[in-house]
Design a protein around this motif. Structure first.
Motif, PDB file in Angstrom:
ATOM      1  N   LYS A 243     -29.680   3.049 -74.850  1.00  0.00           N
ATOM      2  CA  LYS A 243     -29.879   2.348 -75.999  1.00  0.00           C
ATOM      3  C   LYS A 243     -28.965   2.814 -76.982  1.00  0.00           C
ATOM      4  CE  LYS A 243     -32.849  -0.570 -74.376  1.00  0.00           C
ATOM      5  NZ  LYS A 243     -32.676  -1.795 -74.159  1.00  0.00           N
ATOM      6  N   ALA A 244     -28.502   4.195 -77.118  1.00  0.00           N
ATOM      7  CA  ALA A 244     -27.394   5.045 -77.923  1.00  0.00           C
ATOM      8  C   ALA A 244     -26.921   5.936 -77.035  1.00  0.00           C
ATOM      9  CB  ALA A 244     -28.252   4.924 -79.217  1.00  0.00           C
ATOM     10  N   LEU A 245     -25.610   6.357 -77.927  1.00  0.00           N
ATOM     11  CA  LEU A 245     -24.957   7.485 -77.605  1.00  0.00           C
ATOM     12  C   LEU A 245     -24.518   8.537 -78.654  1.00  0.00           C
ATOM     13  CD1 LEU A 245     -22.114   5.564 -75.571  1.00  0.00           C
ATOM     14  CD2 LEU A 245     -24.061   6.800 -74.421  1.00  0.00           C
TER      15      LEU A 245
ATOM     16  N   PRO B  14     -24.305   1.744 -79.982  1.00  0.00           N
ATOM     17  CA  PRO B  14     -24.323   2.276 -81.088  1.00  0.00           C
ATOM     18  C   PRO B  14     -24.025   3.900 -80.740  1.00  0.00           C
ATOM     19  CG  PRO B  14     -26.311   1.056 -81.162  1.00  0.00           C
ATOM     20  CD  PRO B  14     -25.781   0.990 -79.721  1.00  0.00           C
ATOM     21  N   SER B  15     -23.073   4.363 -81.403  1.00  0.00           N
ATOM     22  CA  SER B  15     -22.824   5.930 -81.291  1.00  0.00           C
ATOM     23  C   SER B  15     -22.718   6.733 -82.446  1.00  0.00           C
ATOM     24  CB  SER B  15     -21.394   5.809 -80.672  1.00  0.00           C
ATOM     25  OG  SER B  15     -21.162   5.347 -79.346  1.00  0.00           O
TER      26      SER B  15
ATOM     27  N   GLY C 242     -14.634   5.514 -82.482  1.00  0.00           N
ATOM     28  CA  GLY C 242     -15.818   4.946 -81.682  1.00  0.00           C
ATOM     29  C   GLY C 242     -16.813   4.074 -82.558  1.00  0.00           C
ATOM     30  N   GLY C 243     -16.099   3.984 -83.757  1.00  0.00           N
ATOM     31  CA  GLY C 243     -17.182   3.208 -84.842  1.00  0.00           C
ATOM     32  C   GLY C 243     -18.552   3.862 -85.192  1.00  0.00           C
ATOM     33  N   SER C 244     -18.471   5.502 -85.130  1.00  0.00           N
ATOM     34  CA  SER C 244     -19.540   5.885 -85.344  1.00  0.00           C
ATOM     35  C   SER C 244     -20.609   5.521 -86.317  1.00  0.00           C
ATOM     36  CB  SER C 244     -19.339   7.404 -85.920  1.00  0.00           C
ATOM     37  OG  SER C 244     -20.432   8.153 -86.061  1.00  0.00           O
TER      38      SER C 244
END
Length: 262
Positions: free
Chosen positions: A110-112, A203-204, A227-229
């Motif tokens: 789901k997320a990183l 999502p990151s 990465g669009g954090s």
């Protein structure tokens, strides 16, 4: 007609009751899978794991083989596939390259969360990213490579240089023990090109220190922006092992990723 109407009413009531029960059932909270990087082991996450567990979050610390990006990603993928329910992947250093290449089934991830970690584009290697900006001093801190039975080479940080290079904001006594227990990485792994960039799909979140000597802060900032954090935490004067020296902000960021917050 009355019997048919009664049957229809009962069927509708059962359907409504089932829907209400399903709606009332809370969604399963993601399990956090922690993936260590080169020259470290799973114990590097102890402070973070303790905080997550205290807050009721399930945690698994994967023993990253450190043999190669694709091979290590397959191993971590198998761990993810064996966990019931959703997962949030957290990678430190080279572990970021690994989580970027995980291909778990059923869209379970789901997320990183990247903790002083590489977030490579397809075709990029950890070595390329580490050298993209000035400031990294890892090369001069490495011990002579150790030949492996498969014809490759294992890399270690010189134990006498480990504290200042890798963990300068950890006590010297703790850093010496970390140096003794460090896990080597295959030289080829650092030069292996990434085949996936999972951060483009999920999502990151990023956290790193300004005093990182393995991956320059400028490189970490570049990867977070690229990465669009959703949320980037920069810890002043933190070393490469920010999760060990500053577990609280790292755990807090992971919990925001688990909750899907920005």
């Amino acid at each position: 007609m009355k019997i048919k109407n009664l049957a229809a009413a009962l069927t509708a009531a059962i359907a409504i009751s089932g829907a209400q029960a399903q709606a009332a059932e809370p969604a399963q909270s993601p399990t956090v899978v922690l993936v260590h990087g080169a020259f470290a082991d799973s114990s590097s996450w102890n402070g973070v794991a303790a905080r997550l567990k205290a807050d009721g979050i399930n945690v698994v610390a994967a023993a990253n083989p450190l043999r190669g990006v694709a091979e290590d990603a397959r191993y971590v993928s198998s761990i993810v596939d064996a966990i019931p329910g959703p997962v949030v992947l957290v990678g430190h250093s080279y572990g970021g390259s690994v989580i970027s290449n995980v291909t778990a089934r059923d869209q379970k991830v789901k997320a990183l969360v990247y903790v002083a970690a590489f977030a490579p584009e397809v075709g990029e290697s950890a070595a390329q990213l580490a050298g993209k900006f000035p400031g990294g001093t890892l090369g001069g801190a490495l011990a002579p490579p150790v030949p492996t039975p498969d014809g490759g080479k294992d890399l270690y940080i010189d134990q006498n240089k480990f504290w200042k290079q890798f963990a300068a904001d950890v006590s010297e006594s703790d850093a010496r023990l970390m140096a003794i227990g460090q896990r080597p990485i295959a030289e080829a792994a650092l030069n292996e090109a990434s085949k996936h960039a999972l951060w483009k799909q999920l999502p990151s979140y990023f956290v790193y220190g300004t005093a990182d000597k393995n991956i320059p802060a400028a490189a970490l900032e570049f990867m977070a922006k690229r990465g669009g954090s959703r949320d980037t935490v920069v810890v002043k004067d933190a070393s490469h092992v920010v999760m060990t020296s500053h577990p609280a902000p790292v755990a807090e960021l992971i919990e925001r990723a688990v909750a899907g917050k920005e």
